[in-house]
Scaffold this active site. Sequence first.
Site, short mmCIF file in Angstrom:
data_model
loop_
_atom_site.label_atom_id
_atom_site.label_comp_id
_atom_site.label_asym_id
_atom_site.label_seq_id
_atom_site.Cartn_x
_atom_site.Cartn_y
_atom_site.Cartn_z
CG HIS B 125 0.54 8.91 0.58
ND1 HIS B 125 0.66 9.37 1.87
CD2 HIS B 125 0.16 7.61 0.68
CE1 HIS B 125 0.36 8.39 2.71
NE2 HIS B 125 0.05 7.31 2.01
CG ASP B 202 6.30 10.25 -1.81
OD1 ASP B 202 6.98 9.27 -1.48
OD2 ASP B 202 5.08 10.36 -1.59
CD GLN B 205 3.87 2.86 -3.47
OE1 GLN B 205 4.23 1.79 -3.97
NE2 GLN B 205 3.19 2.91 -2.34
CE LYS B 228 4.60 2.92 1.38
NZ LYS B 228 3.21 2.46 1.50
CB CYS B 368 -3.20 7.77 1.93
SG CYS B 368 -3.32 6.84 3.44
C1 LIG Z 1 3.51 7.55 -2.57
C2 LIG Z 1 3.57 7.43 -1.07
N1 LIG Z 1 4.07 8.43 -0.35
C3 LIG Z 1 4.16 8.36 0.99
C4 LIG Z 1 3.72 7.27 1.67
C5 LIG Z 1 3.82 7.27 3.17
O1 LIG Z 1 4.63 6.24 3.61
P1 LIG Z 1 4.69 5.85 5.16
O2 LIG Z 1 3.27 5.65 5.60
O3 LIG Z 1 5.48 4.60 5.17
O4 LIG Z 1 5.35 6.98 5.86
C6 LIG Z 1 3.18 6.20 0.97
C7 LIG Z 1 2.66 5.01 1.69
O5 LIG Z 1 1.61 4.49 1.38
C8 LIG Z 1 3.11 6.28 -0.44
O6 LIG Z 1 2.60 5.28 -1.16
#
Ligand SMILES: Cc1ncc(COP(=O)(O)O)c(C=O)c1O
Lengths: 142, 414
Positions: B125, B202, B205, B228, B368
């Site tokens: 991401h 991270d 997900q 999420k 993203c």
């Molecule tokens: C794999 C992953 N990392 C990081 C994020 C970032 O999360 P947030 O926008 O809630 O900070 C997301 C959100 O879409 C994600 O799917």
Amino acid sequence: MHELYHKEILKHAKTPEFTSQLKTIDSSGYAINQFCGDEVRVNLSFRDGIINDIHIDSKGCSINIASSSLMAVEIKDLDPNKGTLLIDTYKSLMNSKIPDHQPKRILGSLAVMESVKEFPIRIKCALLCTQAFEDAVSGLHI
Amino acid sequence: MSKVFDVNKIRQDFPILDRTINGNNLAYLDNASSSQKPRDVIQCLVDYYENYNSNVHRGVHTLSMEATDLYESARGKVSNFLGATDPNTVVWTRGATEAINLVAFSWGFKNIGAGDAIVVSQMEHHSNLVTWQLVATRQKAELRVVPLTENQTLDMESLADSIDEKVKLVSICHASNSVGSINPVKEIARKAHEVGAKILIDGAQSVPHMPVNVIDLDCDFLAFSGHKMLAPMGIGVLYAKQEILESMEPFMRGGDMVLEVWNDKATWNSIPNKFEAGTPNVADAIGLGAAIDYLTEIGMDNIRAHEIELTDYALQKFNQFEELDVYGPTDTSIRGGILPFHSEYVHPHDIGTILDQEGIAIRTGHHCTMPLMRSLGISATARASFYIYNTFDEIDRLVDAIEHTLRYFSTGKK
Ligand SMILES: Cc1ncc(COP(=O)(O)O)c(C=O)c1O
């Protein structure tokens, strides 16, 4: 169900007009929607001060491709001033503020894009081509 | 009917699922973006604001003490949920993005220097890529991006090659939001530790969808977002090993993160408060605690099993669409409930709009992950993603709607 995809829009999305390269490009404009990656390039060639040929290279969703194609159909054979007036009128139509001195009928077939207004999130797809056109004529000092 | 648990009973806990969209029942298949909230979580926020609202860690009055207890007990719930041994290893953030940035600023700038390397993957991401671009550029370090195999799993050979003595950090997603692949993070953590590097997982997900145990994974950092996983937006977590947190500089300066302050200097509070400057997001932290209670009651193993069932079913149904490219591994033991697809005949936004007309919410775009899209040779996908309240029936509706869309765009017939 699919009011957005008027027959004419679908037709131009599938087989857009003005997709052939130009021999000479007198002016070129580009626009990208950073949010979704859709893009449009508008190349213009002039003769005696009027837009006598156009090349549209658009990538992305059907609304972007169809509106770019319909725009090209309508601006061909106009001079840049009239083209700009048409584009301004189209933008007013899409943004729901058509003033009296801009009659909608000058839009011709481009007016079918009005159906997109029912889907506010997609209006920006229908307006990307206008940015590319404006970019193309911005250097012309008209 | 799911074999795992009674989905219809669960659905009754989510008020928003009663909504109709464009005259159809809502089928919410955009869970990788953000999940819906059960009544327990919504009610917990109301309860907090009606009965306990006040600032934490600051007063001797009853409300402040009660709010502090609730807030710190939510931290304890997160700690238990992750299998951590000490609640002080749980730092509240706004979400995964802020957690990753916290590590970059408080740990990265101090521990990554010229000539060092950071390893990420092609499926990150933007939050776990752009952040490390900054650290690499400023520190004159190298950013290594591990490529993917042809079914969008991590290329483990390339990964092994890229982890050498220069590497100070491996920062990698546990599960991809864009193609669904689940990475063998335990093995990757071992590889990182072999060369003395740290690993950041991270978990945006994975933590919402499967059991994640920080001790078992032996991860140094874990980042995720509450929104999420049934909790409110604006709350997230950075877990880090205690000794690492102790060694780190503060992220932001302000109230609550200091111990003693003079005109010209200050000393820092102990962890985790050292990283929590200013009035925190008390209500939403408590809301995350309530979400964890709800998830734990169902069981993370059950949630994972349910999503595997849904994903297997959807993948099998999608086989009928020759004109669709479906990304990610077909083996659901290494895939989350994420189904990205692309057709050269219909742009994802057009699919998204038509599905919305039928009440089906999916996400379209680059998710993203622009570099990943570029590596696949496309600019966007349509993506359905599943959670505890989704049903086989909703997948049938999705499949029917896609079928209509493809037919409509190829023949113009509704
Ligand atoms: C794999 C992953 N990392 C990081 C994020 C970032 O999360 P947030 O926008 O809630 O900070 C997301 C959100 O879409 C994600 O799917």
